[in-house]
Enzyme design. Sequence first.
Site, PDB file in Angstrom:
ATOM      1  CE  LYS A   1      -8.024   6.728   3.746  1.00  0.00           C
ATOM      2  NZ  LYS A   1      -6.597   6.360   3.774  1.00  0.00           N
TER       3      LYS A   1
ATOM      4  CG  ASP B   1     -12.317  17.590  -6.411  1.00  0.00           C
ATOM      5  OD1 ASP B   1     -13.266  18.337  -6.727  1.00  0.00           O
ATOM      6  OD2 ASP B   1     -11.158  18.000  -6.230  1.00  0.00           O
TER       7      ASP B   1
ATOM      8  CE  LYS C   1      -2.444   1.650   3.688  1.00  0.00           C
ATOM      9  NZ  LYS C   1      -2.389   3.111   3.809  1.00  0.00           N
TER      10      LYS C   1
ATOM     11  NE  ARG D   1       2.101   1.855  13.093  1.00  0.00           N
ATOM     12  CZ  ARG D   1       1.255   2.636  13.753  1.00  0.00           C
ATOM     13  NH1 ARG D   1       1.713   3.538  14.613  1.00  0.00           N
ATOM     14  NH2 ARG D   1      -0.042   2.526  13.561  1.00  0.00           N
TER      15      ARG D   1
ATOM     16  CG  ASP E   1      -4.876   4.531   1.498  1.00  0.00           C
ATOM     17  OD1 ASP E   1      -6.038   4.903   1.243  1.00  0.00           O
ATOM     18  OD2 ASP E   1      -4.425   4.438   2.661  1.00  0.00           O
TER      19      ASP E   1
ATOM     20  CB  THR F   1     -11.177   4.296  12.469  1.00  0.00           C
ATOM     21  OG1 THR F   1      -9.896   4.558  11.917  1.00  0.00           O
ATOM     22  CG2 THR F   1     -11.760   3.053  11.843  1.00  0.00           C
TER      23      THR F   1
HETATM   24  O1  C5P Z   1       1.156   0.327  10.996  1.00  0.00           O
HETATM   25  P1  C5P Z   1      -0.289  -0.070  10.887  1.00  0.00           P
HETATM   26  O2  C5P Z   1      -0.500  -1.549  10.708  1.00  0.00           O
HETATM   27  O3  C5P Z   1      -1.126   0.516  11.998  1.00  0.00           O
HETATM   28  O4  C5P Z   1      -0.757   0.608   9.527  1.00  0.00           O
HETATM   29  C1  C5P Z   1      -2.066   0.531   9.077  1.00  0.00           C
HETATM   30  C2  C5P Z   1      -2.235   1.277   7.789  1.00  0.00           C
HETATM   31  O5  C5P Z   1      -3.632   1.400   7.561  1.00  0.00           O
HETATM   32  C3  C5P Z   1      -1.692   2.690   7.767  1.00  0.00           C
HETATM   33  O6  C5P Z   1      -1.309   2.973   6.422  1.00  0.00           O
HETATM   34  C4  C5P Z   1      -2.869   3.541   8.157  1.00  0.00           C
HETATM   35  O7  C5P Z   1      -2.828   4.825   7.615  1.00  0.00           O
HETATM   36  C5  C5P Z   1      -4.025   2.764   7.536  1.00  0.00           C
HETATM   37  N1  C5P Z   1      -5.312   2.969   8.182  1.00  0.00           N
HETATM   38  C6  C5P Z   1      -5.533   2.735   9.519  1.00  0.00           C
HETATM   39  N2  C5P Z   1      -6.767   2.913  10.080  1.00  0.00           N
HETATM   40  C7  C5P Z   1      -7.740   3.327   9.310  1.00  0.00           C
HETATM   41  C8  C5P Z   1      -7.559   3.573   7.968  1.00  0.00           C
HETATM   42  C9  C5P Z   1      -6.314   3.376   7.426  1.00  0.00           C
HETATM   43  O8  C5P Z   1      -4.644   2.336  10.243  1.00  0.00           O
HETATM   44  N3  C5P Z   1      -8.932   3.464   9.854  1.00  0.00           N
END
Ligand code: C5P
Length: 241
Positions: free
Chosen positions: A64, A67, A35, A209, A62, A117
């Site tokens: 999003k 417009d 992503k 992460r 990603d 979220t």
């Molecule tokens: O590091 P981690 O596993 O938390 O990353 C999750 C990914 O999903 C990040 O790119 C974050 O921006 C994205 N994301 C999220 N929660 C959301 C929407 C997108 O963690 N509600």
Amino acid sequence: MINSAKRLIVALDMKDETEALRLVEELVPKVQQFKVGMALFYSAGPQIVEAIHRRGADVFLDLKLHDIPNTVEGAGHALAQRKVWMTNVHASGGVEMMKAARRALPDTILLAVTVLTSWQQDDFNDFLGISGSIETTVEQWSRAAQKAGLDGVVCSPEEIRTVREALGPEFLIVTPGIRPEWAAADDQKRIMTPARAVALGSDYLVIGRPITKADDPGRAVERIIGALRDEDEKGVDSFDE
Ligand code: C5P
């Protein structure tokens, strides 16, 4: 059914192109999808997509989009040239906007982002002026996305069951907020394990992460795919019964 290893999408949340591509090289072919979010796309530029393709992987872009329909359609045509595997628009842009994106991207997996979220229920009602629960809006906007011809939604693990029940088995569900038992929660508040998310009906999991910050990212990927495979095999067994 999606191959267990193909359920995983690794989030490249770093800004640095060299660092991102180093990780891609380390993880391909165990991981086939990455992503690219706004930070990396805006700093590295659109050629990051091609650079990942050259290393043998697909891209979930990603960005999003949100417009007027005409502008989103134009952006969609530009992304279609890049041959992105998966991308997304905000459902709140409306049905016409989603249809415009679909017209521009007939061959790309196109998802709607429902309610971010980061919204709290009170702010969501007061600021946006939308009554009812966030979950109800997620369901309504998912139905609108399906009507507009989109392939699925990005939603939180908590919403998987609602979306799956309302939208049927073919509609794709992509979920972030995933943490294996052995990983730190980081700043994610409501988390779910990969196996549980798949058991509830998620198709693709976006994980950052726990992999990108691991001492051994390749090993972290193997552990996650192993858990997904176990869950998928369980699903097949219960289907046979
Ligand atoms: O590091 P981690 O596993 O938390 O990353 C999750 C990914 O999903 C990040 O790119 C974050 O921006 C994205 N994301 C999220 N929660 C959301 C929407 C997108 O963690 N509600």
